[in-house]
Design a protein around this motif. Structure first.
Motif, PDB file in Angstrom:
ATOM      1  N   GLU A  10       0.850  -1.162  -0.056  1.00  0.00           N
ATOM      2  CA  GLU A  10       0.316   0.159   0.240  1.00  0.00           C
ATOM      3  C   GLU A  10       0.759   1.137   0.151  1.00  0.00           C
ATOM      4  OE1 GLU A  10      -0.588  -3.150   2.072  1.00  0.00           O
ATOM      5  OE2 GLU A  10      -2.586  -3.220   1.297  1.00  0.00           O
ATOM      6  N   THR A  31      -8.052  -6.166  -2.992  1.00  0.00           N
ATOM      7  CA  THR A  31      -8.588  -5.071  -1.834  1.00  0.00           C
ATOM      8  C   THR A  31      -9.544  -3.917  -3.154  1.00  0.00           C
ATOM      9  OG1 THR A  31      -7.522  -3.409  -2.094  1.00  0.00           O
ATOM     10  CG2 THR A  31      -7.496  -4.842  -0.183  1.00  0.00           C
ATOM     11  N   LEU A  55      -6.672  -1.898  -4.325  1.00  0.00           N
ATOM     12  CA  LEU A  55      -5.228  -2.542  -4.853  1.00  0.00           C
ATOM     13  C   LEU A  55      -5.445  -4.605  -4.876  1.00  0.00           C
ATOM     14  CD1 LEU A  55      -1.998  -1.911  -4.611  1.00  0.00           C
ATOM     15  CD2 LEU A  55      -1.625  -2.676  -3.027  1.00  0.00           C
TER      16      LEU A  55
END
Length: 164
Positions: A68, A108, A111
């Motif tokens: 992230e 997610t 991502l």
């Protein structure tokens, strides 16, 4: 980690290649260390080949952060080159895609790793195979060299330089 770079609008630079070189030079300030990079590859715009021709390449890089944080760093670099996300697949000054972050598998809303379509694209797998032919896709288990040979998108992609 594997980062794909692309451009088909030079912006304030003399060429897309010059812009991509400047983007790589901006990686350290974003906390990304380039370990290896491919040659630049040329290919027709996709999905509309009437658009400006693309230059693409791949860099192997290292980051102290997780996936992230790495994505956030890449978006920061893109913003520094006036990347706009007006329409999907529109011409762009700079596109930085996080293809893989080690063996991470993530899904997610913000991502997905490994990148869900990179294995289909010669303009990603070809450059990756230049610098890391034995790299293995975290889900498919196939090497970059095998994926480049089996690519189904961007089949006109070809190197226009030498890997560094």
């Amino acid at each position: 980690m594997v980062v794909a770079l692309g451009s088909n609008l030079a912006g304030d630079y003399a060429s897309s290649e010059a812009l991509l070189e400047a983007a790589l030079a901006a990686f350290p300030a974003a906390g990304l260390r380039v370990l290896a990079r491919s040659a630049w590859w040329r290919s027709a715009a996709w999905p509309d080949p009437a658009g400006p021709e693309y230059r693409n390449g791949v860099a192997l890089a290292a980051s102290a952060g997780g996936p992230e944080a790495t994505l956030a760093a890449l978006l920061q670099v893109e913003a520094g080159f006036n990347r706009r996300r007006d329409a999907r697949n529109a011409p762009r000054t700079l596109d930085l895609d996080l293809i893989a972050h080690g063996r991470s598998v993530i899904a997610t809303p913000g991502l997905t790793l490994p990148h869900p379509r990179a294995h289909e694209r010669l303009f990603v797998m070809g450059p990756l195979a230049q610098i890391a032919p034995a790299w293995r896709h975290p889900l498919l288990g196939q090497t970059a060299a095998n994926l480049a040979a089996a690519a189904t998108v961007g089949l006109d992609a070809e190197p226009c330089g030498v890997a560094q």
